[in-house]
Enzyme design. Structure first.
Site, PDB file in Angstrom:
ATOM      1  N   SER A 233       0.932  -1.167  -0.038  1.00 42.56           N
ATOM      2  CA  SER A 233      -0.135  -0.051   0.094  1.00 42.56           C
ATOM      3  C   SER A 233       0.826   1.191   0.263  1.00 42.56           C
ATOM      4  CB  SER A 233      -0.990  -0.076   0.994  1.00 42.56           C
ATOM      5  OG  SER A 233      -1.500   1.170   1.170  1.00 42.56           O
ATOM      6  N   TYR A 246      -1.479  -0.966  10.560  1.00 42.77           N
ATOM      7  CA  TYR A 246      -1.708  -1.236   9.255  1.00 42.77           C
ATOM      8  C   TYR A 246      -0.459  -0.726   8.224  1.00 42.77           C
ATOM      9  CZ  TYR A 246      -3.711  -1.523   4.455  1.00 42.77           C
ATOM     10  OH  TYR A 246      -4.013  -1.504   3.211  1.00 42.77           O
TER      11      TYR A 246
END
Length: 373
Positions: A233, A246
């Site tokens: 990401s 995350y």
């Protein structure tokens, strides 16, 4: 004569969710990415540039004229950049390997829904050999309908991955394409995040990659061919408030990808094992549903289909590479070299540290305690 009953099994059809949403104004679809995409096939494309030169010559424009010189110089510049890009990719990634989907065995983690589900369904429709590893249970009827074999497995558990790997080899054969897509998010502040939360996020988002690589990579090295897709990401470069676990788990995947490439380059059978790193911005999936970007023009929410299309293109061409989109994500590494004050201004304008809270996805104990006090 009575008509015979059809033996075709009816498949229920359902319109995509986008059809149920109200139409956006026309300028909503005008983004920087769209403009650059159009320019890349027109003003910045070598073929188009040389066509312009030929058009000028068709009008008997002398070579000495200023417009002819500018057109030729621009065409040569675009051609030079294009040729440099081709040689740079070949030097970095080597020659592409041959890919025949009928001979490939594709393993996708977290492939029931979202981006992984889209990739699994696409390969399933093309009658490829697909094995999906997911904690969600899928019925045999749905598995047959989608043309995919589903194995209920927690990829964060090494023993479960090894057990399922033996079943995949027995059912389909040794895996040759691994798409590490499984991921979860726990949107909490650092002080509200428990040890269990952090462990669960890292088990699914990071440790699962180590488990699948240790399990499936030996099969690829033995057959001397394979493709490994690492789905990370853009937050792995940025970090964000309320997404510490995350973002940290995704940052680890960037380092893992580069380490994997380095080790494969040193392995005698690693030349035809390709690696693809995927670092998308915000996608329109359930994981970040309701989160809005500060500017749809500069930072649009990208559709999983666009990301999947680029992954499929690289995988089926047998190439290594990176899938980074939208456009701002390609330059996000430059963000780290900006002065600290400029970085603070950019973060504040972008809203990266407040987007999760504004979307109502954060469960904050601290805020509740402060209000009660």
């Amino acid at each position: 004569m009575e008509p015979r009953e059809s033996k075709l099994r009816p498949i229920p059809a359902q319109f995509p969710k986008s059809f149920t949403k109200p139409d956006e104004p026309w300028h909503h679809y005008l983004t920087l990415d769209l403009i650059v995409y159009v320019l890349s096939y027109t003003l910045f494309h070598p073929w188009t540039c040389w066509i312009l030169v030929l058009c000028l010559r068709a009008q008997y424009t002398p070579y000495g004229n200023i417009e002819m010189r500018i057109a030729m110089a621009w065409a040569m510049l675009m051609s030079g950049i294009g040729i440099f890009g081709i040689f740079s990719d070949r030097f970095a990634y080597g020659r592409p390997r041959e890919v025949d989907l009928s001979e490939e065995v594709i393993v996708i983690t977290g492939g029931v829904e979202g981006l992984g589900g889209l990739l699994a369904d696409t390969y399933g429709m093309r009658h490829a050999n697909v094995a999906v590893l997911d904690t969600k249970k899928v019925s045999d009827e749905e598995s047959e309908e989608r043309g995919v074999l589903f194995y209920q497995c927690d990829v964060g558990d090494a023993e479960q991955v090894e057990r399922v790997a033996r079943e995949i080899v027995e059912d389909l054969g040794p895996p040759t394409i691994l798409i590490n897509n499984a991921g979860i998010v726990r949107p909490k502040s650092i002080l509200d995040t428990t040890a269990s939360d952090v462990e669960q996020v890292f088990r699914t988002n990071t440790l699962s990659h180590f488990h699948t690589l240790r399990t499936f990579l030996p099969h690829m090295l033995e057959s001397r061919r394979g493709t490994i897709v690492t789905i990370s990401s853009v937050l792995g470069h940025l970090g964000a408030a309320h997404l510490s676990s995350y973002a940290a788990s995704k940052a680890a995947l960037h380092a893992l990808h580069h380490s994997l490439r380095a080790e494969l380059a040193q392995h005698p059978h690693g030349a035809d094992i390709k690696t693809i790193l995927v670092s998308p911005g915000q996608m329109s999936t359930k994981m970040f549903e309701g989160v809005k970007t500060p500017s749809n023009f500069l930072a649009p929410v990208i559709a999983p289909t666009d990301v999947a299309k680029e992954i499929l293109r690289l995988v089926e061409r047998g190439e290594s590479g990176e899938v980074v989109m939208p456009l701002y994500a390609r330059w996000i590494s430059v963000f780290g070299v900006l002065p600290a004050g400029v970085q603070k201004v950019v973060r504040r304008l972008s809203g990266v540290d407040t987007a999760i809270q504004r979307a109502g996805l954060v469960k904050e104990k601290m805020v509740a305690a402060e209000k009660s006090g």
